[in-house]
Design a protein around this motif. Sequence first.
Motif: not given
Length: 318
Positions: A60, A96, A145
Motif C-alpha cells: 500500500s 490500505d 494491490e
Amino acid sequence: VDLEALVAGAREGRPRDIARLVSLVENGAPEVPQLMRALAESAGTARVIGITGSPGVGKSTTTSALISAFRVQGQRVGVLAVDPSSPFSGGALLGDRIRMQEHATDDGVFIRSMASRGHLGGLSATTPQALRVLEHAGCQTVLIETVGVGQSEVEVAGAADTTLVLLAPGMGDGIQAAKAGILEVGDIFVVNKADRDGADSTAREIRAMIGLGTRSEDGWRPPVLKTVASTSEGMAELVEAIDEHGAWLLASGQLAERRRRRARDEIEAIVLGSLRASIRRGPGAQRLDAAADAVASGRSDAYTEARVLVDEVVTGLS
Ligand SMILES: Nc1nc2c(ncn2[C@@H]2O[C@H](COP(=O)(O)OP(=O)(O)O)[C@@H](O)[C@H]2O)c(=O)[nH]1
Ligand SMILES: [Mg+2]
C-alpha cells in the motif's frame, strides 16, 4: 438503477458514479451484462500494474508512492485494493486506506477496496470488470494491490500488464516466493524496506533464483530493485522499470497476448459462473438433486449424470 446516468457520470469522472458502478460489478448485479456492453469500447485503455507480496511488505505504501509519481505526470489513476484473504471487507483494508490517505481528496485518483468473494468466482471474475469501469472513467493507469496468498498473485498477474512482486529483507521472503510460484509471475521484483538490514542479500537471492528459472525464454529479464517506499527512495527507478517493461510488452507483442489471455480468462470465469448458477438454482437444482440420488444409490455414475446436466444446461442457456 439508472445505468445510463451512472455511465455518463462515471465518464465525467464523478467519484460517486464510479463507485456505484464498481459496486454493481462487485455484487454481480443483474445490470452487469448490460453495463459491460456499454463499456466494451474502453477495454485496454489503461496500463494495468499489479502489486503483490506478503502482508506488511509495503504494497500500500508503494502504491501510494506510485500514485504520486503518476499524478506528477498528469495521469488519472485508479487503484483496486483486492483482499482475497477475507470473504468480506475487513481489517487489512483499513490499513490500505490509511496508507493512501494523502490521495483521498485528489479527484484525479479513484481508490477502491474490493473483497473478492469466493462464490462470485474470486478475483478473476470481478477485477477485469471493475478495471473496465476505471478505464471508462478515464484512468490511464490502474494499480491492483493484492495480498500474496498463493493463487491470488497468479490471478492478479493474469489481470495485469506488469506485475510487481514486493519482498522485504529477512522473513525468508525469497524462499517463500519460490515456493508460491511468485518467480514465474513477477515482471519486476522490488526489495522494499531497503532501509533495513539484509536488503542486499535478499536481492542477491532473488537474482540467483531468477537466473535459474526459465523466464528469460520470453525475452524479458525481470529486474530486481531496492526501494524505501515510506520515503519514496527508489521510486523514480521503479517507475522507469515499469515504463521499460511497458515498452517491451508493446514491442514484443506480449501486450496484445496478455490482453487476449485476460479476455479469455474473463469469458471462462463467466461461463463457469453461469454453469454453476444454472445447476444450483431453480429447476437445475432439482435436476442436480435427482442426479445425486441416482449416483448415491448406484443407479448411475457421476460422469454420466454430469454429462447429461451440462448438455441440459447448455441447451437451456442458448
Ligand atoms: N522501514 C520501512 N517501513 C516501511 C517501508 N514501506 C512501508 N513500510 C511500513 O510497513 C508497514 C506496512 O506497510 P503497508 O504498505 O501497509 O504493507 P502492505 O500490507 O503490503 O500493504 C507500514 O507501517 C509502513 O509504514 C519501508 O520502505 N521501510
Ligand atoms: Mg496493503
